[in-house]
Design a protein around this motif. Structure first.
Motif, PDB file in Angstrom:
ATOM      1  N   TYR A 146       4.589  -8.143  -4.350  1.00 50.15           N
ATOM      2  CA  TYR A 146       5.821  -8.626  -4.054  1.00 50.15           C
ATOM      3  C   TYR A 146       6.993  -7.368  -4.452  1.00 50.15           C
ATOM      4  O   TYR A 146       8.169  -7.596  -3.939  1.00 50.15           O
ATOM      5  N   LEU A 147       6.466  -6.268  -4.855  1.00 50.63           N
ATOM      6  CA  LEU A 147       7.457  -5.280  -5.116  1.00 50.63           C
ATOM      7  C   LEU A 147       6.966  -3.861  -4.463  1.00 50.63           C
ATOM      8  O   LEU A 147       5.888  -3.360  -4.894  1.00 50.63           O
ATOM      9  N   ILE A 148       7.732  -3.166  -3.866  1.00 49.09           N
ATOM     10  CA  ILE A 148       7.552  -1.590  -3.292  1.00 49.09           C
ATOM     11  C   ILE A 148       8.591  -0.950  -4.118  1.00 49.09           C
ATOM     12  O   ILE A 148       9.913  -1.060  -3.799  1.00 49.09           O
ATOM     13  N   ASP A 149       8.367  -0.208  -5.209  1.00 51.81           N
ATOM     14  CA  ASP A 149       9.369   0.397  -6.168  1.00 51.81           C
ATOM     15  C   ASP A 149      10.127   1.535  -5.550  1.00 51.81           C
ATOM     16  O   ASP A 149       9.766   1.991  -4.478  1.00 51.81           O
ATOM     17  N   ASP A 150      11.310   2.245  -6.073  1.00 48.49           N
ATOM     18  CA  ASP A 150      11.838   3.308  -5.732  1.00 48.49           C
ATOM     19  C   ASP A 150      11.126   4.328  -5.358  1.00 48.49           C
ATOM     20  O   ASP A 150       9.974   4.837  -6.336  1.00 48.49           O
ATOM     21  N   CYS A 151      11.254   5.239  -4.338  1.00 45.90           N
ATOM     22  CA  CYS A 151      10.435   6.247  -3.927  1.00 45.90           C
ATOM     23  C   CYS A 151       9.023   6.155  -3.873  1.00 45.90           C
ATOM     24  O   CYS A 151       8.400   7.074  -3.741  1.00 45.90           O
ATOM     25  N   ALA A 152       8.457   4.959  -3.509  1.00 52.12           N
ATOM     26  CA  ALA A 152       7.136   4.637  -3.723  1.00 52.12           C
ATOM     27  C   ALA A 152       6.271   5.631  -2.727  1.00 52.12           C
ATOM     28  O   ALA A 152       5.102   6.069  -2.976  1.00 52.12           O
ATOM     29  N   PHE A 153       6.747   5.591  -1.458  1.00 54.34           N
ATOM     30  CA  PHE A 153       6.201   6.523  -0.365  1.00 54.34           C
ATOM     31  C   PHE A 153       6.961   7.603   0.137  1.00 54.34           C
ATOM     32  O   PHE A 153       6.877   8.148   1.172  1.00 54.34           O
ATOM     33  N   ASP A 196       4.391   1.034  -7.914  1.00 56.96           N
ATOM     34  CA  ASP A 196       5.097   1.848  -8.783  1.00 56.96           C
ATOM     35  C   ASP A 196       5.840   2.739  -7.974  1.00 56.96           C
ATOM     36  O   ASP A 196       5.611   3.388  -7.077  1.00 56.96           O
ATOM     37  N   SER A 197       7.021   3.147  -8.793  1.00 59.63           N
ATOM     38  CA  SER A 197       7.987   4.360  -8.197  1.00 59.63           C
ATOM     39  C   SER A 197       7.030   5.749  -8.231  1.00 59.63           C
ATOM     40  O   SER A 197       6.418   6.018  -9.077  1.00 59.63           O
ATOM     41  N   TYR A 198       7.190   6.481  -7.175  1.00 59.31           N
ATOM     42  CA  TYR A 198       6.770   7.640  -6.656  1.00 59.31           C
ATOM     43  C   TYR A 198       5.076   7.461  -6.505  1.00 59.31           C
ATOM     44  O   TYR A 198       4.527   8.627  -6.713  1.00 59.31           O
ATOM     45  N   CYS A 199       4.793   6.434  -6.575  1.00 56.62           N
ATOM     46  CA  CYS A 199       3.172   6.269  -6.447  1.00 56.62           C
ATOM     47  C   CYS A 199       2.664   7.040  -5.419  1.00 56.62           C
ATOM     48  O   CYS A 199       1.514   7.874  -5.648  1.00 56.62           O
ATOM     49  N   PHE A 200       3.267   7.039  -4.045  1.00 56.17           N
ATOM     50  CA  PHE A 200       2.466   8.067  -3.281  1.00 56.17           C
ATOM     51  C   PHE A 200       3.694   9.220  -2.987  1.00 56.17           C
ATOM     52  O   PHE A 200       3.377   9.971  -1.777  1.00 56.17           O
ATOM     53  N   HIS A 201       4.620   9.457  -3.733  1.00 57.71           N
ATOM     54  CA  HIS A 201       5.582  10.402  -3.292  1.00 57.71           C
ATOM     55  C   HIS A 201       4.956  11.957  -3.276  1.00 57.71           C
ATOM     56  O   HIS A 201       3.964  12.533  -3.858  1.00 57.71           O
ATOM     57  N   SER A 202       5.421  12.282  -2.098  1.00 51.61           N
ATOM     58  CA  SER A 202       4.796  13.812  -1.774  1.00 51.61           C
ATOM     59  C   SER A 202       3.305  13.873  -1.515  1.00 51.61           C
ATOM     60  O   SER A 202       2.950  14.985  -1.563  1.00 51.61           O
ATOM     61  N   ASN A 203       2.585  12.737  -1.337  1.00 50.84           N
ATOM     62  CA  ASN A 203       1.343  12.671  -0.768  1.00 50.84           C
ATOM     63  C   ASN A 203       1.178  13.038   0.544  1.00 50.84           C
ATOM     64  O   ASN A 203       1.475  12.230   1.709  1.00 50.84           O
ATOM     65  N   LYS A 204       0.406  14.203   0.819  1.00 46.94           N
ATOM     66  CA  LYS A 204       0.365  14.676   2.228  1.00 46.94           C
ATOM     67  C   LYS A 204      -0.791  14.459   2.714  1.00 46.94           C
ATOM     68  O   LYS A 204      -1.265  14.948   3.899  1.00 46.94           O
ATOM     69  N   SER A 205      -1.633  13.586   2.228  1.00 47.01           N
ATOM     70  CA  SER A 205      -2.975  13.163   2.741  1.00 47.01           C
ATOM     71  C   SER A 205      -2.931  11.866   3.431  1.00 47.01           C
ATOM     72  O   SER A 205      -3.538  11.556   4.575  1.00 47.01           O
ATOM     73  N   VAL A 206      -2.287  10.724   2.854  1.00 45.32           N
ATOM     74  CA  VAL A 206      -2.354   9.505   3.135  1.00 45.32           C
ATOM     75  C   VAL A 206      -1.707   9.370   4.392  1.00 45.32           C
ATOM     76  O   VAL A 206      -0.607   9.712   4.706  1.00 45.32           O
ATOM     77  N   LYS A 207      -2.366   8.537   5.305  1.00 43.57           N
ATOM     78  CA  LYS A 207      -1.908   7.978   6.437  1.00 43.57           C
ATOM     79  C   LYS A 207      -1.812   6.518   6.704  1.00 43.57           C
ATOM     80  O   LYS A 207      -0.911   5.964   7.253  1.00 43.57           O
TER      81      LYS A 207
END
Length: 268
Positions: free
Chosen positions: A190-197, A168-179
């Motif tokens: 099938y979908l990577i939404d707006d601003c997801a990462f 979904d949109s913003y799912c990982f937004h500004s997540n500073k841990s995930v690599k």
């Protein structure tokens, strides 16, 4: 300044009280028929608390944006609230919020603005996966939780379940841990939404082959180093703006790509 909204009012429109710098108290009668609170309705007002009438079904985008005096919001246990818009509490210093049973639509930005969000035990529309991924249903009538709504910001490696169809949109937004993000080979995504990462610390991802849509700014500002565009993607929007570490872009064999939009890789 104080205002009491008459019980007969069913909608507070967009920007209705926006910027009313002396408005401190908003009250509703017990038998209020209010159903809709519009976008930016109370933006930048000095209200300190508010009780949402029980018949309200929708709170619009940025409705309480920059209400920096707001410390408490009360929502009835039997509230009819269904949808909480984007950035509703942007710039607000709320410590906690309880999501009532009927809510089906929320934006993951909510978790960036409020540190402690509690779901009513009677809410059946959201589910934690491995205490890491908050999921929701793409079909409210189904029992299949197949959308990644938000991921806790304390995990470096995240495995997306096989049945997930959408990030979904913003799912990982500004997540500073995930690599690293991992998918199974037969992922249904099938979908990577707006601003997801967007603006996350993600460095590595192999996008599943069934992905056909990569949303606007999906990876903008992230630390991604290389990317392969899957076969079924037909359009690349401005998904990779400001990806300063991106050094390699590949396209799947038999790519069906038709267009690369403005700013797709700008400042990369």
């Amino acid at each position: 300044t104080q205002i009491t909204i008459p019980s007969s009012v069913t909608e507070i429109g967009n920007y209705t009280f926006s910027g009313c710098k002396y408005l401190k108290v908003i009250e509703f009668s017990e038998n209020s028929e209010l159903k809709y609170i519009g976008n930016y309705a109370f933006q930048s007002t000095p209200i300190e608390s508010i009780r949402i009438p029980k018949h309200v079904v929708s709170i619009g985008d940025y409705a309480f944006k920059d209400c920096n005096k707001l410390q408490a919001i009360e929502i009835y246990d039997d509230s009819e609230l269904y949808s909480i818009g984007i950035g509703v509490f942007y710039g607000v210093k709320l410590n906690s919020l309880t999501i009532p049973p009927n809510v089906e639509k929320i934006c993951s930005l909510l978790f960036l603005h409020i540190p402690n969000i509690i779901f009513s035990p009677n809410n059946r529309n959201f589910k934690w996966i491995n205490n890491t991924i908050l999921s929701k249903k793409s079909d409210s009538k189904s029992e299949n939780f197949d959308v990644a709504l938000w991921v806790k910001p304390n995990v470096e490696r995240v495995s997306i379940p096989l049945n997930f169809k959408k990030i979904d949109s913003y799912c990982f937004h500004s997540n500073k841990s995930v690599k690293n993000i991992e998918f199974s080979q037969d992922s249904q995504l099938y979908l990577i939404d707006d601003c997801a990462f967007s603006y996350s610390s993600i460095q590595s991802i192999i996008i599943p082959p069934n992905v056909s849509i990569i949303g606007m700014k999906a990876f903008s500002g992230s630390l991604i180093t290389e990317i392969t565009i899957p076969e079924h993607v037909t359009t690349i929007k401005n998904a990779f703006q400001e990806c300063f570490n991106l050094t390699r872009v590949e396209f799947a064999q038999n790519s069906k790509l038709e267009s690369i939009d403005d700013y797709a890789f700008s400042a990369t």
